[in-house]
Motif scaffolding. Structure first.
Motif, PDB file in Angstrom:
ATOM      1  N   LYS A  95      68.936  58.308  46.422  1.00 11.96           N
ATOM      2  CA  LYS A  95      69.923  57.564  47.196  1.00 11.96           C
ATOM      3  C   LYS A  95      69.272  56.953  48.431  1.00 11.96           C
ATOM      4  O   LYS A  95      68.284  57.477  48.953  1.00 11.96           O
ATOM      5  N   ILE A  96      69.840  55.862  48.881  1.00 13.76           N
ATOM      6  CA  ILE A  96      69.402  55.214  50.118  1.00 13.76           C
ATOM      7  C   ILE A  96      70.507  55.406  51.154  1.00 13.76           C
ATOM      8  O   ILE A  96      71.660  55.036  50.923  1.00 13.76           O
ATOM      9  N   VAL A 125      62.745  49.372  51.018  1.00 16.57           N
ATOM     10  CA  VAL A 125      63.360  50.021  49.862  1.00 16.57           C
ATOM     11  C   VAL A 125      62.411  49.979  48.662  1.00 16.57           C
ATOM     12  O   VAL A 125      62.234  50.971  47.945  1.00 16.57           O
ATOM     13  N   LYS A 161      71.776  46.533  47.858  1.00 13.07           N
ATOM     14  CA  LYS A 161      72.469  47.169  46.733  1.00 13.07           C
ATOM     15  C   LYS A 161      71.902  46.706  45.403  1.00 13.07           C
ATOM     16  O   LYS A 161      71.704  47.505  44.483  1.00 13.07           O
ATOM     17  N   CYS A 189      68.615  48.375  44.903  1.00 10.94           N
ATOM     18  CA  CYS A 189      68.803  49.790  44.566  1.00 10.94           C
ATOM     19  C   CYS A 189      69.172  49.957  43.091  1.00 10.94           C
ATOM     20  O   CYS A 189      68.664  50.856  42.408  1.00 10.94           O
ATOM     21  N   LYS A 205      68.633  53.527  42.036  1.00  8.32           N
ATOM     22  CA  LYS A 205      69.039  54.266  43.223  1.00  8.32           C
ATOM     23  C   LYS A 205      70.470  53.881  43.580  1.00  8.32           C
ATOM     24  O   LYS A 205      70.984  52.874  43.102  1.00  8.32           O
TER      25      LYS A 205
END
Length: 337
Positions: A95-96, A288, A327, A330, A335
């Motif tokens: 997760k971020i 990221v 998003k 991710c 993620k």
């Protein structure tokens, strides 16, 4: 020194070895991995003979640790640490976490407006400065204790855990309602402060110093952890180089380097790294992609009127735009936010 036990080592064998090491004045950090148990041995290990442990039942191998940081070392703790920050987990590469908010709390209306805005945009923690370290003594120094109260009010109304910087260990009692205590770049080597906050159990966000090496940074984390507080999160916020096109030089390579060296979570602050709001999106995405466990982003409803670092602050709409791209990235990397 690290002692790696065999996968089939029994609890009795492990416990007996730990007791033997304790009798010799050593501290033992035990970490149960997926396949085996790893014992990190701290103390005057020079007086220990590794061969004495190799002949004990259940021991697979013994490894010296050359790096000066021990508790922060991935060799001592092979699995990623996941830090609980008021219900938000940081670490583990799945997760971020996004911390967002103003450089400085300026009013009750401003704090709540931004907290609600960043939450709507996908932030999971609210960051804001109550005490502000400024290069000039004539610059706005923050609302201090009143700012902490406004942060707490925003927390009550939004449910977001709060992150704010401590400037003096004498203020620690005022941080009771703070979920994550930030140690800023200028205090990264304030060893007396680091030792004191090592006695508390709140998560500590440790920013990299303006011109510090990664090893120096990890040794500062070691100060906190040696006091008993292992809830440390590292934050890359750029370092000072000869380059003047940006406020600092964002060391994106530090993120994977740290993940190889330490089990501690690593986040990135593209706002302080660049000093320019236009660069926040690409730097956030690069962080990221490099494996960061989280981001810290400055947001202000009217950056041109901000009392602190308006040039590196996003508007709520611009923050939404950054989060949309984050998003997507991710999702590409499996993620979640």
């Amino acid at each position: 020194m690290i002692i790696i036990m065999k996968p089939q080592a029994t609890e009795e064998q492990i416990g007996s070895l730990c007791q033997d090491l304790s009798r010799q004045g050593m501290q033992v950090q035990r970490n149960a991995g997926v396949d085996c148990t790893v014992l990190g041995v701290l103390g005057d290990v020079a007086k220990l003979d590794p061969h004495d442990f190799l002949i004990q039942p259940g021991v697979e191998r013994v490894m010296p640790v050359s790096e000066p940081f021990k508790k922060a070392n991935r060799k001592f703790h092979p699995t990623d640490s996941v830090i609980d920050c008021g219900g938000v987990k940081i670490g583990g590469k799945e997760k971020i976490a996004v911390m967002a908010g103003p450089c400085s709390i300026e009013s009750e209306e401003q704090a709540l407006r931004i907290a609600q805005g960043v939450k709507a945009g996908g932030a999971t923690l609210f960051r804001g400065g109550a005490y502000k370290p400024r290069t000039s003594p004539y610059s706005f120094q923050g609302m201090k204790a009143e700012g902490l109260e406004l942060l707490s009010e925003a927390k009550k109304k939004t449910g977001l855990p709060i992150v704010t910087e401590i400037m003096s260990i004498g203020h620690l009692d005022l941080f009771e309602d703070v979920d994550v205590i930030q140690v800023g770049a200028r205090n990264m080597q304030n060893f007396e402060m680091l030792a004191e906050i090592g006695k508390c159990r709140k998560p500590i966000l440790l920013k990299r110093g303006l011109a510090n090496t990664i090893e120096e940074w990890l040794m500062s984390a070691e100060y906190i952890m040696s006091g008993g507080n292992e809830n440390v999160i590292l934050c890359e916020r750029g370092i000072r180089t000869f380059e003047t096109a940006t406020r600092n030089t964002f060391d994106v390579s530090a993120i994977p380097v740290l993940h190889n060296l330490t089990h501690l979570p690593v986040i990135a602050d593209p706002s302080h790294a660049s000093g320019k709001s236009s660069l926040i999106k690409p730097l956030a995405k690069s962080a990221v992609a490099a494996g960061a466990d989280g981001l810290m982003i400055e947001v202000h409803p009217e950056p041109s009127k901000a009392l602190c670092h308006g040039a590196q602050s996003l508007t709520p709409d611009a923050f939404d735009d950054v989060m949309t791209d984050v998003k997507k990235l991710c999702e590409f990397e499996n993620k979640t936010l």
